[in-house]
Motif scaffolding. Sequence first.
Motif, PDB file in Angstrom:
ATOM      1  N   GLY A  69      29.474  35.965  52.956  1.00  0.00           N
ATOM      2  CA  GLY A  69      30.028  34.757  51.711  1.00  0.00           C
ATOM      3  C   GLY A  69      31.233  35.831  51.098  1.00  0.00           C
ATOM      4  O   GLY A  69      30.988  36.995  50.477  1.00  0.00           O
ATOM      5  N   LEU A  70      32.633  35.534  50.772  1.00  0.00           N
ATOM      6  CA  LEU A  70      32.878  36.435  49.845  1.00  0.00           C
ATOM      7  C   LEU A  70      33.058  35.452  48.189  1.00  0.00           C
ATOM      8  O   LEU A  70      33.656  34.494  48.042  1.00  0.00           O
ATOM      9  N   ILE A  71      33.296  36.729  47.625  1.00  0.00           N
ATOM     10  CA  ILE A  71      33.278  36.022  46.361  1.00  0.00           C
ATOM     11  C   ILE A  71      34.254  36.997  45.148  1.00  0.00           C
ATOM     12  O   ILE A  71      34.061  38.143  44.688  1.00  0.00           O
ATOM     13  N   GLU A  72      35.057  35.815  45.283  1.00  0.00           N
ATOM     14  CA  GLU A  72      35.899  37.069  43.904  1.00  0.00           C
ATOM     15  C   GLU A  72      36.434  36.369  42.947  1.00  0.00           C
ATOM     16  O   GLU A  72      36.624  35.782  41.960  1.00  0.00           O
ATOM     17  N   HIS A  73      34.904  37.271  42.381  1.00  0.00           N
ATOM     18  CA  HIS A  73      34.717  36.718  40.574  1.00  0.00           C
ATOM     19  C   HIS A  73      36.078  36.765  39.851  1.00  0.00           C
ATOM     20  O   HIS A  73      36.471  35.787  38.876  1.00  0.00           O
ATOM     21  N   THR A  74      37.138  37.122  39.452  1.00  0.00           N
ATOM     22  CA  THR A  74      38.180  37.541  39.078  1.00  0.00           C
ATOM     23  C   THR A  74      39.262  36.384  38.916  1.00  0.00           C
ATOM     24  O   THR A  74      40.881  35.771  38.740  1.00  0.00           O
ATOM     25  N   ASN A  75      39.272  35.953  39.810  1.00  0.00           N
ATOM     26  CA  ASN A  75      39.663  34.657  40.710  1.00  0.00           C
ATOM     27  C   ASN A  75      38.928  32.918  39.614  1.00  0.00           C
ATOM     28  O   ASN A  75      39.596  31.881  40.258  1.00  0.00           O
ATOM     29  N   MET A  76      38.220  33.654  39.514  1.00  0.00           N
ATOM     30  CA  MET A  76      37.358  31.979  38.417  1.00  0.00           C
ATOM     31  C   MET A  76      37.307  33.047  36.469  1.00  0.00           C
ATOM     32  O   MET A  76      37.424  32.262  36.066  1.00  0.00           O
ATOM     33  N   LEU A  77      36.886  34.549  36.933  1.00  0.00           N
ATOM     34  CA  LEU A  77      37.280  34.911  35.400  1.00  0.00           C
ATOM     35  C   LEU A  77      38.537  35.993  35.112  1.00  0.00           C
ATOM     36  O   LEU A  77      38.667  36.558  36.308  1.00  0.00           O
ATOM     37  N   PRO A  78      38.259  36.204  33.880  1.00  0.00           N
ATOM     38  CA  PRO A  78      39.758  36.613  33.536  1.00  0.00           C
ATOM     39  C   PRO A  78      39.337  38.401  34.312  1.00  0.00           C
ATOM     40  O   PRO A  78      38.301  38.877  33.620  1.00  0.00           O
ATOM     41  N   LYS A  79      40.730  38.902  34.896  1.00  0.00           N
ATOM     42  CA  LYS A  79      40.367  40.282  35.307  1.00  0.00           C
ATOM     43  C   LYS A  79      40.944  41.374  34.095  1.00  0.00           C
ATOM     44  O   LYS A  79      39.930  42.362  34.096  1.00  0.00           O
ATOM     45  N   GLU A  80      41.628  40.487  33.107  1.00  0.00           N
ATOM     46  CA  GLU A  80      41.397  42.172  32.014  1.00  0.00           C
ATOM     47  C   GLU A  80      39.950  42.131  30.844  1.00  0.00           C
ATOM     48  O   GLU A  80      39.609  43.215  30.557  1.00  0.00           O
ATOM     49  N   TRP A  81      39.031  41.357  31.455  1.00  0.00           N
ATOM     50  CA  TRP A  81      37.667  42.443  31.017  1.00  0.00           C
ATOM     51  C   TRP A  81      37.077  43.240  31.561  1.00  0.00           C
ATOM     52  O   TRP A  81      36.028  43.730  31.755  1.00  0.00           O
ATOM     53  N   TYR A  82      37.646  43.336  32.740  1.00  0.00           N
ATOM     54  CA  TYR A  82      36.821  44.653  34.035  1.00  0.00           C
ATOM     55  C   TYR A  82      38.621  45.637  33.760  1.00  0.00           C
ATOM     56  O   TYR A  82      39.320  45.513  35.204  1.00  0.00           O
ATOM     57  N   GLN A  83      39.226  46.018  32.677  1.00  0.00           N
ATOM     58  CA  GLN A  83      41.074  46.470  33.462  1.00  0.00           C
ATOM     59  C   GLN A  83      41.366  46.188  34.365  1.00  0.00           C
ATOM     60  O   GLN A  83      41.702  47.422  34.472  1.00  0.00           O
ATOM     61  N   GLY A  84      41.441  44.707  33.909  1.00  0.00           N
ATOM     62  CA  GLY A  84      42.343  44.297  35.238  1.00  0.00           C
ATOM     63  C   GLY A  84      42.812  44.462  36.785  1.00  0.00           C
ATOM     64  O   GLY A  84      43.408  44.363  37.267  1.00  0.00           O
ATOM     65  N   ASN A  85      41.329  45.007  36.775  1.00  0.00           N
ATOM     66  CA  ASN A  85      41.171  45.152  37.667  1.00  0.00           C
ATOM     67  C   ASN A  85      40.584  43.507  38.777  1.00  0.00           C
ATOM     68  O   ASN A  85      39.856  42.948  38.061  1.00  0.00           O
ATOM     69  N   ASN A  86      40.294  43.011  40.078  1.00  0.00           N
ATOM     70  CA  ASN A  86      39.694  42.445  40.910  1.00  0.00           C
ATOM     71  C   ASN A  86      38.177  43.104  40.891  1.00  0.00           C
ATOM     72  O   ASN A  86      38.588  43.579  41.946  1.00  0.00           O
ATOM     73  N   VAL A  87      37.495  41.780  41.384  1.00  0.00           N
ATOM     74  CA  VAL A  87      37.118  42.363  41.293  1.00  0.00           C
ATOM     75  C   VAL A  87      36.026  41.038  42.412  1.00  0.00           C
ATOM     76  O   VAL A  87      36.404  40.014  42.126  1.00  0.00           O
ATOM     77  N   LEU A  88      36.114  41.850  43.191  1.00  0.00           N
ATOM     78  CA  LEU A  88      35.082  40.819  45.223  1.00  0.00           C
ATOM     79  C   LEU A  88      33.492  41.217  45.698  1.00  0.00           C
ATOM     80  O   LEU A  88      33.192  42.546  45.385  1.00  0.00           O
ATOM     81  N   TYR A  89      33.474  40.536  45.818  1.00  0.00           N
ATOM     82  CA  TYR A  89      32.194  40.778  46.105  1.00  0.00           C
ATOM     83  C   TYR A  89      31.977  40.405  47.620  1.00  0.00           C
ATOM     84  O   TYR A  89      32.424  38.857  48.016  1.00  0.00           O
ATOM     85  N   LEU A  90      30.889  40.884  48.644  1.00  0.00           N
ATOM     86  CA  LEU A  90      30.993  40.827  49.878  1.00  0.00           C
ATOM     87  C   LEU A  90      29.396  40.750  50.062  1.00  0.00           C
ATOM     88  O   LEU A  90      28.790  41.506  49.891  1.00  0.00           O
ATOM     89  N   THR A  91      29.425  39.011  50.307  1.00  0.00           N
ATOM     90  CA  THR A  91      27.198  39.617  50.246  1.00  0.00           C
ATOM     91  C   THR A  91      27.054  39.088  51.655  1.00  0.00           C
ATOM     92  O   THR A  91      27.372  38.294  52.317  1.00  0.00           O
ATOM     93  N   ASN A  92      25.618  39.297  52.057  1.00  0.00           N
ATOM     94  CA  ASN A  92      24.965  39.216  52.981  1.00  0.00           C
ATOM     95  C   ASN A  92      23.546  38.926  52.738  1.00  0.00           C
ATOM     96  O   ASN A  92      23.298  39.671  52.216  1.00  0.00           O
TER      97      ASN A  92
END
Length: 445
Positions: A312-335
Amino acid sequence: MKIGIIGAGAAGLTAALDFSSKGHRVVIYEAAPFIGGQASTVTVGGAPLERGYHHLFTNDQAILDLMEDIGVGDAMKWYPSRVGTYTSGKVYKTTTALDLLRLGAIPLLERIKLGLFALRVGRIKDWRSLESDTADFWLREQLGGMAYEKVWAPLLRGKFGRFYDQIGMPWFWSKIQTRFASRKGIRGREMLGYPDGSFDTIFNRLTAVIQARGGEIHLSTPVENINVKDRTATGVIARHESGELVSEDFDIVLSTVPSFSFPDIVELPDCYKKRLLDVHYLAAIVVILELDRPLTSFYWMNIADHTIPFLGLIEHTNMLPKEWYQGNNVLYLTNYLDRSDPVYKMSQNEILDLYLPHLNKFNPEFDRSWIKAIHYNAVSAAQPIIPTNYSKAIPNHRTPIRKLYLANTTQIYPEDRGTNYSIRMGREIAEMIMDDEKENWRHWA
Ligand SMILES: Cc1cc2nc3c(=O)[nH]c(=O)nc-3n(C[C@H](O)[C@H](O)[C@H](O)COP(=O)(O)OP(=O)(O)OC[C@H]3O[C@@H](n4cnc5c(N)ncnc54)[C@H](O)[C@@H]3O)c2cc1C
């Protein structure tokens, strides 16, 4: 009573809260240098973020009640999620039931069948009638066709690997129940919950309340042995951060460690030990990428393609504000995988070399230069494999050693493991222990 608790995850901390609210003294030993167990966080873009993606569903009542009880109920916020499914070399939007009807990878009649199948399972009220079948049997025999071949078979194999055809149907049933509860109507988007400040908001407050009531939490202090005398637990031996072994006596010991490591810290009768070791666990490896731009527009991407080495790919900042993470886009790659799988033993760089070439399938423009930071985490006891007829095989919370109790994710059933259920279990076991003790006193009186 003085109660020793092994593990400061959701179950251990919740049980400690309830014991301390009744005036009992708790001492928690945690092997890791942090609280929260599988739902613990690392710092990403200056903010706490779960080592493995985490969200909640609208029917996760136990955790919502707990948050109210400890005064952080207002921190829970609900967000619409966007779901995609990668199959047959393409990403399909599968956010709403209507999207599923448009899923072009399978013929229209089979899409309708897929929707009706989900509705049928959603209407089943008693999971017990499903217990003797596997999820794979239902999906193959009762749904079948392309919906099985293109979507469900690869998802089951991806999630459970070699165990894909052994998972009991109650697992699939509980997933459908949860998904229906979080979604309103055919056009309805799923609403997912996430606490302001991450799951730390819950665990930090639990810690503060437990400590304010005199409870102790020792981090980096693994329990190496549970002391037993006359088949009764009497205390624990823990290795403190300094390396010193310290023995402490308790009236009750509650362990929340995984089943495979419980026999390492206490001598158990063979029949109970067999029950514990009969339940397999899959490990999880999770890579978090901080990117300078989004990879996709989806929060959750199911990957129904066995040639891609992650599930799975879970793109956290496509649901939560990326401003929380200094404007970075946070992506999980999970297995999820066996602990014996060579990939589980790979270094971070080897994993990246394996995973990154596949990201272009989700966005052809992706380039390694988009990556600003990388975090890598492995969880050894991530997903218990729950087979058919499991209600007859669940290890009892009351172990064969008096005054010794066990509460871990293999004892959650029929639902799949999750923070909500570990919290529910923590509360139930605290009540069970306090009731047992009342009963013992009645016998003595
Ligand atoms: C990748 C991933 C994604 C997930 N996503 C979600 C999600 O979206 N939503 C959700 O609700 N749940 C999710 N979960 C599941 C959820 O995190 C767990 O079910 C829950 O946190 C388990 O809590 P627990 O207290 O039962 O166990 P754990 O969190 O495993 O706690 C057990 C604790 O015991 C400690 N311990 C072990 N041995 C010893 C010892 N000898 N001495 C002292 N301490 C010891 C461990 O370090 C650990 O902290 C996810 C899990 C994973 C792995």
